[in-house]
Design an enzyme around this catalytic site. Structure first.
Site, PDB file in Angstrom:
ATOM      1  NE  ARG A 133      58.353  52.718  15.389  1.00 58.83           N
ATOM      2  CZ  ARG A 133      57.874  53.938  15.602  1.00 58.83           C
ATOM      3  NH1 ARG A 133      56.784  54.108  16.320  1.00 58.83           N
ATOM      4  NH2 ARG A 133      58.498  55.000  15.123  1.00 58.83           N
ATOM      5  CE  LYS A 146      52.464  61.252  16.271  1.00 62.85           C
ATOM      6  NZ  LYS A 146      51.034  61.295  16.592  1.00 62.85           N
ATOM      7  CB  THR A 147      50.235  62.122  21.818  1.00 61.01           C
ATOM      8  OG1 THR A 147      50.352  61.225  20.705  1.00 61.01           O
ATOM      9  CG2 THR A 147      48.799  62.110  22.319  1.00 61.01           C
ATOM     10  CD  GLN A 156      57.774  58.412  12.794  1.00 59.16           C
ATOM     11  OE1 GLN A 156      57.251  57.418  13.276  1.00 59.16           O
ATOM     12  NE2 GLN A 156      57.926  59.538  13.479  1.00 59.16           N
ATOM     13  CG  ASP A 183      48.533  63.159  15.337  1.00 58.96           C
ATOM     14  OD1 ASP A 183      49.738  63.436  15.155  1.00 58.96           O
ATOM     15  OD2 ASP A 183      48.158  62.179  16.004  1.00 58.96           O
ATOM     16  CD  GLU A 184      50.806  59.814  13.053  1.00 61.07           C
ATOM     17  OE1 GLU A 184      51.736  60.050  12.250  1.00 61.07           O
ATOM     18  OE2 GLU A 184      50.935  59.088  14.057  1.00 61.07           O
TER      19      GLU A 184
END
Length: 744
Positions: free
Chosen positions: A600, A33-34, A250, A219-220
């Protein structure tokens, strides 16, 4: 070659080129996503002929914002010094700095951090004559911050206040806001609220920023709160060129104000182009299959299924043991075996609560494995642990000045630094211990009468416990101490972290019980010596080791990745946490938290659980996490340990074996502690009159205890009672322990 679009997969490219209008990028874990955000930023500059300052890109951490700026600079070849790539709070502060007069503030206004805010609230509560022993500043301030997150004004809070604590909080909230204005100060919440006010009350200023920020990205987005949503809504209200990037799977920060409904509300309010990023670049397909099966059970979630080009992968190692100490030992042994192929820094161990770190830390030390606590303190360095240990040290050695200074006013007894020094000087003058000085506080000038009473009570408790060191089991000793000084109430009310701090205290008691069970801790002195030894070994390892295993809570693991991940304590009551049982919303967040933990892992994932855990010194049977039932059994590779399940069925996934009750143990001898049961109904069938306090019993009375059986009271003092049990010998009891006694 196109540096912006080349190398993107189809969905990433779609998200980047969807320039105009409203866009929702559903970015699954590890989906890049970044890269999408930064490449989209560069694409807008190139294709829309924009300047850096024409795009507002907001995120949640300075680290994330810095990384975005670096990537954008590389893609565009331009400086990002004038860009609006910032956190929400930094963006809000810049707006206020440029326009302070619109809210009646001077240019030299100040920002209060959380500690400053708490100090102001404490001062307010003192001026309002609020009993801070009953109503602690921390929880009150936490409620005020949550109200501001939700844009609830003091007047609205007061109108809705139904309970006594809400009414008190409302009065503090109103005065707290007044103090901020008087001091020309803003708190962190105001960095979001004030820009909203500026935009609402100054349409021309809002129009200016709308012309400046022609496009906005967030973002987020699943972690935004109500105020952040309203800020976005104002900025994009004209052109609606808005792209939000997030993942409802998330969203794990509801406890600190994040509102998962924002991502669903955005979809309803803006009818955006939805671009799901489902290709994962981090984990193996087997790990993703496990994660997908867990999160698919959440009703109403946005549909997506992570996949990867990394087909297959190692099965999930399932570690099952009878006891949590064995669980941590197997984890440590497995890590040590892995270290030949994988560096320690490539391995992480996750746990749900901070208190779980203690047993893991001790296992790492025993196995000589270097470790670090990521995003937190080591167990024995935490305030609450140091407090209790200081109490124990002072009981063992009444002349321990360091321990005395730490605990004499914990909980508050009205003794400041001046009072401490007077007591210390008095003890030295009279040649007596600090504990004895407490019982003679009335002879020390300048100590208030109410403080004298509290200090005398403390001195009596510490003296009697000192006299009973050899007669009380270490576990009961520590529990009686904690109860007698009312430490549970003190630490639970300490601040918003009180419940977590109390879990750490419970874990300290568990560590005492473990030493008893192992036979290595027959006395409290043994326990203190073992702690000291662990601390010294740990200090040596920190000096000599660099590459370390990372230990952390699952919350702290968000945004990180490791080749090898262990998720420990996959038991019901831990993950999902016991506090979430009665709330569907909290259970869903626990499920998302477990999903975050699973995703993770890059190459290898382990899950561990035990058939029993020690809870505040009592051994109770435990069940596997319900989340394990959602993962197909064929994804697991059970590690051979002493299994706690019926071996006739698989112990994982759909074939989860039935949790079996251990056979009843033989009656223990007098030197052993009795077994404990799980149901929490101990003593419910006991006959006889309930005992309400020490003054109801006298020497010679016959009593019955649900675990220890019948006995005879031998002596009753100010704080403790000595009872000779028929089958267990002499025991000392006090505080809440008396509530289980019955006269017979």
């Amino acid at each position: 070659m196109d540096p912006i679009l080349d190398g993107l997969n189809d969905k990433q490219r779609e998200a980047v080129v969807a320039a105009d209008g409203s866009v929702l990028v559903l970015a699954g874990a590890g989906s890049g996503k970044t890269r999408v955000i930064t490449n989209r930023f560069a694409y807008l500059i190139r294709e829309k002929n924009l300047k850096m300052e024409n795009i507002l890109a907001v995120t949640f951490t300075n680290k994330a914002a810095g990384e975005m700026k670096e990537r954008i600079a590389r893609l565009t070849g331009e400086s990002t010094s004038h860009s609006w790539v910032r956190t929400f709070h930094a963006t809000g502060l810049m707006i206020i700095r440029r326009n302070p007069e619109t809210i009646g503030y001077p240019h030299n206004f100040v920002i209060y951090d959380a500690d400053d805010s708490k100090d102001v609230a404490g001062s307010v509560m003192q001026d309002l004559h609020i009993n801070t022993t009953v109503y602690k500043t921390g929880p009150v301030m936490h409620s005020i911050f949550r109200a501001k997150d939700n844009m609830i004004t003091p007047a609205e809070f007061e109108n809705d206040a139904a309970t006594e604590i809400d009414k008190i909080t409302a009065s503090v909230y109103r005065e707290y806001e007044k103090r901020l204005r008087e001091n020309f100060a803003l708190d962190f919440n105001d960095l979001l609220l004030m820009p909203i006010r500026i935009f609402r009350e100054n349409p021309r200023l809002l129009e200016y920023y709308q012309n400046l920020w022609r496009y906005m990205m967030i973002d987020e987005f699943q972690d935004t709160n109500i105020a952040q949503y309203q800020f976005m809504k104002l900025v994009v209200s004209r052109d609606k060129h808005i792209c939000v990037v997030g993942d409802d799977d998330q969203s794990i920060y509801g406890w600190r104000g994040a509102n998962i409904e924002n991502i669903y509300k955005f979809k309803r309010d803006y009818e955006p182009t939805v671009v799901p990023l489902e290709q994962n670049y981090r984990s193996t397909q087997l790990i993703l299959d496990a994660a997908n099966n867990v999160v698919n059970k959440i009703p109403g979630r946005m549909e997506k299924r992570l996949w990867t080009a990394r087909s297959g992968g190692d099965k999930i190692g399932l570690i099952e043991t009878m006891r949590e100490t064995d669980e941590s030992r197997v984890i440590a042994d497995t890590i040590r075996d892995l270290s030949a192929k994988v560096g320690y820094d490539k391995i992480a161990v996750f746990y749900r609560t901070n208190s779980q770190s203690r047993v893991l830390e001790e296992a790492m030390l025993r196995a000589n494995i270097p470790y670090r606590i990521f995003g937190g303190q080591k167990f024995y360095e935490r305030k609450e642990i140091k407090d209790v240990i200081a109490y124990i040290r002072l009981i063992i050695n009444p002349f321990d000045r360091q321990a005395f200074e730490r605990i004499v006013n914990i909980p508050a007894r009205g003794v400041g630094n001046v009072g401490k020094q007077k007591l210390i000087s008095y003890a030295k003058e009279m040649g007596i211990s600090y504990v004895e000085a407490l019982t003679k506080a009335g002879e020390v000038s300048g100590i208030q009468r109410e403080s004298v009473r509290k200090l005398d009570d403390l001195g009596q408790v510490l003296f009697e416990l000192n006299q009973s060191l050899e007669q009380i089991s270490p576990t009961n000793f520590v529990k009686i101490l904690i109860d007698s000084v009312d430490y549970k109430k003190y630490i639970r009310d300490f601040d918003e972290t009180g419940a977590e701090r109390w879990e750490n205290v419970e874990e300290l008691v568990n560590s005492v019980k473990e030493l008893e069970v192992s036979g290595e801790g027959s006395t409290v002195v043994d326990f203190i010596n073992s702690i000291t030894l662990h601390a010294e070994i740990d200090d040596l390892k920190e000096e000599n080791e660099r590459e370390t295993v990372s230990l952390m809570t699952i919350h702290n693991a968000k945004g990180l990745e490791f080749p090898v991940v262990f998720i420990s304590g996959v038991n019901d009551g831990l993950i999902p946490h016991s506090n979430s049982r009665h709330s569907p919303e909290q259970m869903e967040e626990e499920r998302r938290l477990f999903y975050v933990a699973v995703t993770r892992a890059k190459d290898k994932l382990y899950m561990s659980l035990s058939g029993s855990r020690i809870v505040y010194g009592e051994i109770i049977p435990t069940k596997p996490s319900v989340f394990l039932l959602d993962i197909p059994s064929e994804l697991f590779d059970p590690i051979q340990t002493h299994s706690m399940y019926d071996t006739r069925t698989s112990s994982a996934g759909k074939g989860m074996g039935k949790f079996t009750n251990r056979p009843a143990a033989a009656k223990p001898g007098p030197a052993e502690e009795p077994a404990y049961t799980y149901e929490g109904k101990i003593g419910s069938a006991e006959k006889g009159e309930s005992v309400g306090g020490m003054d109801e019993l006298k020497s010679g009375d016959r009593v019955r205890h649900p675990m220890l059986g019948a006995g005879t009271v031998k002596s009753v003092s100010a704080k403790l009672m000595q009872i000779e049990f028929d089958n267990w010998g002499l025991r000392a009891m006090g505080g809440n322990f008396l509530s289980s006694l019955r006269k017979i």
